[in-house]
Design a protein around this motif. Structure first.
Motif, PDB file in Angstrom:
ATOM      1  N   ALA A 147      -6.610  72.963  30.150  1.00  0.00           N
ATOM      2  CA  ALA A 147      -7.212  74.304  30.043  1.00  0.00           C
ATOM      3  C   ALA A 147      -8.694  74.274  30.438  1.00  0.00           C
ATOM      4  CB  ALA A 147      -7.058  74.836  28.625  1.00  0.00           C
ATOM      5  N   LYS A 148      -9.318  73.108  30.285  1.00  0.00           N
ATOM      6  CA  LYS A 148     -10.754  72.990  30.594  1.00  0.00           C
ATOM      7  C   LYS A 148     -11.029  72.974  32.090  1.00  0.00           C
ATOM      8  CE  LYS A 148     -12.117  70.383  26.501  1.00  0.00           C
ATOM      9  NZ  LYS A 148     -12.592  69.077  26.016  1.00  0.00           N
ATOM     10  N   GLU A 149      -9.978  72.858  32.888  1.00  0.00           N
ATOM     11  CA  GLU A 149     -10.222  72.745  34.341  1.00  0.00           C
ATOM     12  C   GLU A 149      -9.236  73.536  35.185  1.00  0.00           C
ATOM     13  OE1 GLU A 149     -10.060  68.495  34.812  1.00  0.00           O
ATOM     14  OE2 GLU A 149      -7.887  68.556  35.149  1.00  0.00           O
ATOM     15  N   LEU A 150      -8.319  74.250  34.545  1.00  0.00           N
ATOM     16  CA  LEU A 150      -7.344  75.032  35.321  1.00  0.00           C
ATOM     17  C   LEU A 150      -7.796  76.485  35.349  1.00  0.00           C
ATOM     18  CD1 LEU A 150      -4.673  75.063  36.862  1.00  0.00           C
ATOM     19  CD2 LEU A 150      -3.475  75.277  34.672  1.00  0.00           C
ATOM     20  N   HIS A 151      -8.283  76.905  36.504  1.00  0.00           N
ATOM     21  CA  HIS A 151      -8.795  78.272  36.638  1.00  0.00           C
ATOM     22  C   HIS A 151      -7.664  79.279  36.716  1.00  0.00           C
ATOM     23  CE1 HIS A 151      -9.822  81.710  39.282  1.00  0.00           C
ATOM     24  NE2 HIS A 151     -10.941  81.727  38.600  1.00  0.00           N
ATOM     25  N   SER A 152      -6.617  78.940  37.513  1.00  0.00           N
ATOM     26  CA  SER A 152      -5.510  79.880  37.709  1.00  0.00           C
ATOM     27  C   SER A 152      -4.330  79.175  38.340  1.00  0.00           C
ATOM     28  CB  SER A 152      -5.944  81.058  38.594  1.00  0.00           C
ATOM     29  OG  SER A 152      -6.666  80.609  39.710  1.00  0.00           O
ATOM     30  N   VAL A 153      -3.164  79.784  38.126  1.00  0.00           N
ATOM     31  CA  VAL A 153      -1.936  79.345  38.794  1.00  0.00           C
ATOM     32  C   VAL A 153      -1.383  80.593  39.449  1.00  0.00           C
ATOM     33  CG1 VAL A 153       0.318  78.239  38.520  1.00  0.00           C
ATOM     34  CG2 VAL A 153      -1.539  77.671  36.927  1.00  0.00           C
ATOM     35  N   ARG A 154      -1.294  80.564  40.776  1.00  0.00           N
ATOM     36  CA  ARG A 154      -0.872  81.779  41.490  1.00  0.00           C
ATOM     37  C   ARG A 154       0.506  81.553  42.111  1.00  0.00           C
ATOM     38  NH1 ARG A 154      -6.511  81.439  42.223  1.00  0.00           N
ATOM     39  NH2 ARG A 154      -6.512  80.506  44.302  1.00  0.00           N
ATOM     40  N   PHE A 155       1.427  82.419  41.739  1.00  0.00           N
ATOM     41  CA  PHE A 155       2.803  82.284  42.224  1.00  0.00           C
ATOM     42  C   PHE A 155       3.020  83.242  43.391  1.00  0.00           C
ATOM     43  CE2 PHE A 155       3.039  80.676  37.947  1.00  0.00           C
ATOM     44  CZ  PHE A 155       4.043  79.713  37.966  1.00  0.00           C
ATOM     45  N   TYR A 156       3.302  82.697  44.555  1.00  0.00           N
ATOM     46  CA  TYR A 156       3.730  83.482  45.701  1.00  0.00           C
ATOM     47  C   TYR A 156       5.216  83.187  45.917  1.00  0.00           C
ATOM     48  CZ  TYR A 156      -1.263  83.851  46.808  1.00  0.00           C
ATOM     49  OH  TYR A 156      -2.614  84.100  46.765  1.00  0.00           O
ATOM     50  N   ASP A 157       5.830  83.892  46.855  1.00  0.00           N
ATOM     51  CA  ASP A 157       7.195  83.553  47.229  1.00  0.00           C
ATOM     52  C   ASP A 157       7.184  82.147  47.831  1.00  0.00           C
ATOM     53  OD1 ASP A 157       9.518  83.084  48.717  1.00  0.00           O
ATOM     54  OD2 ASP A 157       9.674  85.147  49.443  1.00  0.00           O
ATOM     55  N   SER A 158       7.672  81.185  47.067  1.00  0.00           N
ATOM     56  CA  SER A 158       7.856  79.789  47.511  1.00  0.00           C
ATOM     57  C   SER A 158       6.596  78.939  47.579  1.00  0.00           C
ATOM     58  CB  SER A 158       8.571  79.712  48.869  1.00  0.00           C
ATOM     59  OG  SER A 158       9.816  80.337  48.801  1.00  0.00           O
ATOM     60  N   ILE A 159       5.443  79.498  47.240  1.00  0.00           N
ATOM     61  CA  ILE A 159       4.220  78.675  47.179  1.00  0.00           C
ATOM     62  C   ILE A 159       3.543  78.888  45.826  1.00  0.00           C
ATOM     63  CG2 ILE A 159       1.930  78.215  48.148  1.00  0.00           C
ATOM     64  CD1 ILE A 159       2.895  78.930  50.869  1.00  0.00           C
ATOM     65  N   VAL A 160       3.217  77.785  45.167  1.00  0.00           N
ATOM     66  CA  VAL A 160       2.434  77.866  43.926  1.00  0.00           C
ATOM     67  C   VAL A 160       1.065  77.245  44.200  1.00  0.00           C
ATOM     68  CG1 VAL A 160       2.243  77.153  41.516  1.00  0.00           C
ATOM     69  CG2 VAL A 160       4.494  77.745  42.454  1.00  0.00           C
ATOM     70  N   VAL A 161       0.019  77.992  43.886  1.00  0.00           N
ATOM     71  CA  VAL A 161      -1.355  77.541  44.109  1.00  0.00           C
ATOM     72  C   VAL A 161      -2.034  77.363  42.749  1.00  0.00           C
ATOM     73  CG1 VAL A 161      -3.581  78.072  45.185  1.00  0.00           C
ATOM     74  CG2 VAL A 161      -1.458  78.903  46.240  1.00  0.00           C
ATOM     75  N   SER A 162      -2.507  76.154  42.491  1.00  0.00           N
ATOM     76  CA  SER A 162      -3.266  75.904  41.261  1.00  0.00           C
ATOM     77  C   SER A 162      -4.717  75.657  41.659  1.00  0.00           C
ATOM     78  CB  SER A 162      -2.725  74.675  40.533  1.00  0.00           C
ATOM     79  OG  SER A 162      -1.351  74.850  40.255  1.00  0.00           O
ATOM     80  N   GLU A 163      -5.613  76.362  41.003  1.00  0.00           N
ATOM     81  CA  GLU A 163      -7.039  76.241  41.341  1.00  0.00           C
ATOM     82  C   GLU A 163      -7.782  75.537  40.226  1.00  0.00           C
ATOM     83  OE1 GLU A 163      -8.846  79.792  42.804  1.00  0.00           O
ATOM     84  OE2 GLU A 163     -10.877  79.003  42.612  1.00  0.00           O
ATOM     85  N   LYS A 164      -8.640  74.591  40.618  1.00  0.00           N
ATOM     86  CA  LYS A 164      -9.423  73.861  39.616  1.00  0.00           C
ATOM     87  C   LYS A 164     -10.807  74.489  39.455  1.00  0.00           C
ATOM     88  CE  LYS A 164      -9.142  69.347  38.902  1.00  0.00           C
ATOM     89  NZ  LYS A 164      -9.339  67.870  38.963  1.00  0.00           N
ATOM     90  N   GLN A 165     -11.225  74.652  38.236  1.00  0.00           N
ATOM     91  CA  GLN A 165     -12.603  75.088  37.959  1.00  0.00           C
ATOM     92  C   GLN A 165     -13.025  74.431  36.655  1.00  0.00           C
ATOM     93  OE1 GLN A 165     -13.652  78.990  36.184  1.00  0.00           O
ATOM     94  NE2 GLN A 165     -14.545  79.430  38.182  1.00  0.00           N
ATOM     95  N   LEU A 166     -13.981  73.534  36.741  1.00  0.00           N
ATOM     96  CA  LEU A 166     -14.413  72.831  35.533  1.00  0.00           C
ATOM     97  C   LEU A 166     -15.162  73.817  34.643  1.00  0.00           C
ATOM     98  CD1 LEU A 166     -15.548  69.447  37.113  1.00  0.00           C
ATOM     99  CD2 LEU A 166     -13.303  70.106  36.236  1.00  0.00           C
ATOM    100  N   LYS A 167     -14.685  73.951  33.411  1.00  0.00           N
ATOM    101  CA  LYS A 167     -15.296  74.930  32.497  1.00  0.00           C
ATOM    102  C   LYS A 167     -16.207  74.181  31.540  1.00  0.00           C
ATOM    103  CE  LYS A 167     -10.953  77.378  32.970  1.00  0.00           C
ATOM    104  NZ  LYS A 167      -9.671  77.715  32.347  1.00  0.00           N
ATOM    105  N   THR A 168     -17.447  74.629  31.466  1.00  0.00           N
ATOM    106  CA  THR A 168     -18.407  73.912  30.623  1.00  0.00           C
ATOM    107  C   THR A 168     -18.356  74.416  29.184  1.00  0.00           C
ATOM    108  OG1 THR A 168     -20.040  75.495  31.355  1.00  0.00           O
ATOM    109  CG2 THR A 168     -20.017  73.365  32.482  1.00  0.00           C
ATOM    110  N   ASP A 169     -17.706  75.532  28.986  1.00  0.00           N
ATOM    111  CA  ASP A 169     -17.693  76.104  27.641  1.00  0.00           C
ATOM    112  C   ASP A 169     -16.331  76.737  27.354  1.00  0.00           C
ATOM    113  OD1 ASP A 169     -18.697  76.758  25.197  1.00  0.00           O
ATOM    114  OD2 ASP A 169     -20.071  78.327  25.920  1.00  0.00           O
ATOM    115  N   ARG A 170     -16.065  77.016  26.087  1.00  0.00           N
ATOM    116  CA  ARG A 170     -14.820  77.690  25.721  1.00  0.00           C
ATOM    117  C   ARG A 170     -14.915  79.168  26.122  1.00  0.00           C
ATOM    118  NH1 ARG A 170     -13.064  76.851  19.735  1.00  0.00           N
ATOM    119  NH2 ARG A 170     -15.100  77.724  19.254  1.00  0.00           N
ATOM    120  N   PRO A 171     -13.777  79.849  26.281  1.00  0.00           N
ATOM    121  CA  PRO A 171     -13.841  81.285  26.594  1.00  0.00           C
ATOM    122  C   PRO A 171     -14.657  82.033  25.540  1.00  0.00           C
ATOM    123  CG  PRO A 171     -11.600  80.478  26.822  1.00  0.00           C
ATOM    124  CD  PRO A 171     -12.387  79.366  26.191  1.00  0.00           C
TER     125      PRO A 171
END
Ligand SMILES: C[S@@+](CC[C@H](N)C(=O)[O-])C[C@H]1O[C@@H](n2cnc3c(N)ncnc32)[C@H](O)[C@@H]1O
Length: 243
Positions: free
Chosen positions: A187-211
């Motif tokens: 959770a500290k580094e996963l910015h988003s998981v984007r589901f397209y038709d047949s492609i899943v994109v996971s984006e990394k974003q290092l979070k320095t603080d809790r939400p």
């Protein structure tokens, strides 16, 4: 499809390229922002070499491009600006070696065997080697629905189900059921998981603080993380219709 891919497809040489037609719009949407500067890119799966010149033309000319395949014959597709390494995408030791040699990566694209266990093993081994702000794309995820590839509808072992569990982990800051659903460090580094038709994109974003929640009134802004520590939450907004 973007102008780039449209033009590129019409200029391909004898190195066969195989992609689903609707992927090009997704590449344009997800990858255009990586074109302006040199990046480090890894594609798993070379086959007849068609994606090598495509990605070389797409990304900045000083980018470092690595292509991986289990088929020794794919070594011939290496050129001055494109490295090819031969190995198994399901072998964590091989993946650790290439990561040490070429990583960290800005973008990884898994277009390899499309076997679900392989997709999960590659993601697990390579995600730590994605740079802050980088992307991990897995394509042909429709094989998650094919038993012959180790998938099948709602099969827990499929990559799509694995990616759905990533969505859960991304939200584990907000757990209200600690035993059943504990905090997961991704959770500290996963910015988003984007589901397209047949492609899943996971984006990394290092979070320095809790939400953090924000409240603003009369120009005064207050921040709080208290909501994360509460348990047994109920809504202060619900119930206005009597429910
Ligand atoms: C879909 S093709 C790649 C197509 C290529 N990216 C393109 O766009 O034209 C899949 C490739 O994955 C390779 N492959 C299969 N199993 C693999 C494994 N376990 N590790 C690495 N590569 C693998 C195959 O040899 C094949 O060349």
């Amino acid at each position: 499809m973007s102008d780039f891919f449209e033009t590129h497809l019409s200029k391909t040489d004898d190195r066969l390229l195989t992609k689903w037609a609707h992927y090009f719009e997704i590449y344009t949407r997800e990858l255009s922002r990586f074109r302006e500067r040199p990046i480090t890119f890894l594609e798993i799966g070379v086959f007849k070499g068609g994606s090598v010149p495509m990605w070389q033309a797409f990304f900045h000319p000083e980018s470092r491009l690595l292509f991986v395949d289990i088929d020794q014959d794919c070594a011939k597709f290496a050129n001055a600006n494109a490295h090819v390494e031969i190995g198994n995408q399901a072998d964590p030791e091989f993946l650790a070696q290439i990561s040490a040699k070429y990583g960290p990566f800005d973008v990884i694209l898994d277009d390899g065997s499309h076997i679900n266990t392989h997709q999960i093993k590659s993601f697990t081994a390579l995600w730590p080697h994605i740079r802050d702000g980088g992307l991990y794309l897995v394509e042909d995820c429709h094989t998650s629905y094919w038993p012959g590839f180790g998938g099948g509808y709602r099969n827990e072992a499929s990559f799509i189900e694995f990616a759905k569990r990533l969505v859960d982990k991304m939200h584990s800051w907000y757990t209200d059921q600690d035993a059943l659903f504990p905090f997961h460090p991704i959770a500290k580094e996963l910015h988003s998981v984007r589901f397209y038709d047949s492609i899943v994109v996971s984006e990394k974003q290092l979070k320095t603080d809790r939400p953090t929640t924000l409240t603003a009134q009369n120009g005064t802004v207050s921040r709080s993380q208290r909501a994360l520590d509460i348990r047994g939450r109920t809504s202060i907004f619900a119930g206005k219709d009597g429910s």
